[in-house]
Design a protein around this motif. Structure first.
Motif, PDB file in Angstrom:
ATOM      1  N   CYS A 152      10.007   1.827 -10.105  1.00 47.16           N
ATOM      2  CA  CYS A 152       8.839   1.602 -10.957  1.00 47.16           C
ATOM      3  C   CYS A 152       8.742   0.124 -11.350  1.00 47.16           C
ATOM      4  O   CYS A 152       7.659  -0.462 -11.321  1.00 47.16           O
ATOM      5  N   LEU A 153       9.873  -0.488 -11.694  1.00 46.24           N
ATOM      6  CA  LEU A 153       9.851  -1.901 -12.092  1.00 46.24           C
ATOM      7  C   LEU A 153       9.468  -2.811 -10.923  1.00 46.24           C
ATOM      8  O   LEU A 153       8.805  -3.830 -11.122  1.00 46.24           O
ATOM      9  N   LEU A 154       9.860  -2.445  -9.707  1.00 46.38           N
ATOM     10  CA  LEU A 154       9.420  -3.204  -8.533  1.00 46.38           C
ATOM     11  C   LEU A 154       7.900  -3.117  -8.414  1.00 46.38           C
ATOM     12  O   LEU A 154       7.234  -4.127  -8.162  1.00 46.38           O
ATOM     13  N   CYS A 155       7.341  -1.929  -8.655  1.00 44.10           N
ATOM     14  CA  CYS A 155       5.887  -1.738  -8.588  1.00 44.10           C
ATOM     15  C   CYS A 155       5.177  -2.562  -9.659  1.00 44.10           C
ATOM     16  O   CYS A 155       4.144  -3.188  -9.387  1.00 44.10           O
ATOM     17  N   VAL A 156       5.727  -2.599 -10.859  1.00 45.11           N
ATOM     18  CA  VAL A 156       5.128  -3.381 -11.948  1.00 45.11           C
ATOM     19  C   VAL A 156       5.135  -4.865 -11.593  1.00 45.11           C
ATOM     20  O   VAL A 156       4.134  -5.564 -11.783  1.00 45.11           O
ATOM     21  N   GLN A 157       6.248  -5.358 -11.056  1.00 35.17           N
ATOM     22  CA  GLN A 157       6.322  -6.768 -10.668  1.00 35.17           C
ATOM     23  C   GLN A 157       5.307  -7.090  -9.573  1.00 35.17           C
ATOM     24  O   GLN A 157       4.668  -8.142  -9.606  1.00 35.17           O
ATOM     25  N   ASN A 205       3.545  -8.104  -2.542  1.00 31.64           N
ATOM     26  CA  ASN A 205       3.841  -6.836  -1.875  1.00 31.64           C
ATOM     27  C   ASN A 205       5.310  -6.815  -1.468  1.00 31.64           C
ATOM     28  O   ASN A 205       5.642  -6.728  -0.293  1.00 31.64           O
ATOM     29  N   VAL A 206       6.190  -6.921  -2.462  1.00 35.25           N
ATOM     30  CA  VAL A 206       7.622  -6.808  -2.188  1.00 35.25           C
ATOM     31  C   VAL A 206       7.904  -5.347  -1.873  1.00 35.25           C
ATOM     32  O   VAL A 206       7.420  -4.448  -2.553  1.00 35.25           O
ATOM     33  N   ARG A 207       8.647  -5.125  -0.815  1.00 32.78           N
ATOM     34  CA  ARG A 207       8.961  -3.765  -0.385  1.00 32.78           C
ATOM     35  C   ARG A 207      10.421  -3.462  -0.687  1.00 32.78           C
ATOM     36  O   ARG A 207      11.164  -4.328  -1.137  1.00 32.78           O
ATOM     37  N   ILE A 208      10.847  -2.243  -0.451  1.00 33.50           N
ATOM     38  CA  ILE A 208      12.225  -1.830  -0.699  1.00 33.50           C
ATOM     39  C   ILE A 208      13.065  -2.163   0.526  1.00 33.50           C
ATOM     40  O   ILE A 208      12.858  -1.599   1.602  1.00 33.50           O
ATOM     41  N   LYS A 209      13.976  -3.103   0.375  1.00 29.74           N
ATOM     42  CA  LYS A 209      14.891  -3.450   1.461  1.00 29.74           C
ATOM     43  C   LYS A 209      15.935  -2.350   1.612  1.00 29.74           C
ATOM     44  O   LYS A 209      16.230  -1.900   2.698  1.00 29.74           O
ATOM     45  N   ASN A 210      16.515  -1.927   0.497  1.00 28.25           N
ATOM     46  CA  ASN A 210      17.429  -0.792   0.479  1.00 28.25           C
ATOM     47  C   ASN A 210      17.574  -0.273  -0.947  1.00 28.25           C
ATOM     48  O   ASN A 210      17.285  -0.974  -1.897  1.00 28.25           O
ATOM     49  N   ALA A 235       7.119   0.903  -1.459  1.00 24.70           N
ATOM     50  CA  ALA A 235       7.452   1.601  -2.700  1.00 24.70           C
ATOM     51  C   ALA A 235       6.380   2.653  -2.992  1.00 24.70           C
ATOM     52  O   ALA A 235       5.207   2.442  -2.709  1.00 24.70           O
ATOM     53  N   ALA A 236       6.784   3.753  -3.567  1.00 19.08           N
ATOM     54  CA  ALA A 236       5.865   4.849  -3.900  1.00 19.08           C
ATOM     55  C   ALA A 236       5.275   4.610  -5.288  1.00 19.08           C
ATOM     56  O   ALA A 236       5.527   5.362  -6.230  1.00 19.08           O
TER      57      ALA A 236
END
Length: 96
Positions: free
Chosen positions: A63-68, A75-80, A33-34
Motif C-alpha cells: 500500500c505504501l508503494l502505491c501511495v508513493q 510507476n515503481v513496481r515490485i522487484k520482490n 502493485a495491486a
C-alpha cells in the motif's frame, strides 16, 4: 488429527510461496502493485510486509508503494517481496 493439521498448514505455506515466484526474465521489470486493493485516500495500515521496489527502495508494505507512486506520479513496481538485497536510502535516490 494434529498431523493432518500440520500437513495442511505446510501445504498452504508452500502454495503461497509458489505464487510469489518470478521467472528470471520478469525479475528486471518487476510486478505491478495491486493498488486497486487499497483505499489510498484513507491511508495504509502499519502492518510490516516489506516490498522491494524496482527503484531499490524498501517499502513497509505494498500500500505504501502505491501511495508513493501516486504522490510522485511514478510507476515503481515490485522487484520482490521481502527485503532488498542492497537497499538504497531515500537520500541516495534524491541526489540522483
Amino acid at each position: 488429527m494434529k498431523a493432518t493439521g500440520i500437513l495442511l498448514l505446510l501445504f498452504l505455506v508452500l502454495c503461497c510461496y509458489q505464487g510469489n515466484a518470478e521467472t528470471d526474465g520478469a525479475a528486471g521489470k518487476g510486478m505491478e502493485a495491486a493498488c486497486g486493493n487499497y483505499n489510498l485516500g484513507k491511508g495504509c495500515t502499519k502492518i510490516f510486509d516489506p516490498i522491494c521496489g524496482t527503484d531499490n527502495l524498501l517499502y513497509s508494505n505494498e500500500c505504501l508503494l502505491c501511495v508513493q507512486n501516486l504522490q510522485r506520479n511514478t510507476n515503481v513496481r515490485i522487484k520482490n517481496r521481502g527485503m532488498c538485497q542492497k537497499p538504497s536510502t531515500r537520500s541516495d535516490s534524491a541526489q540522483n
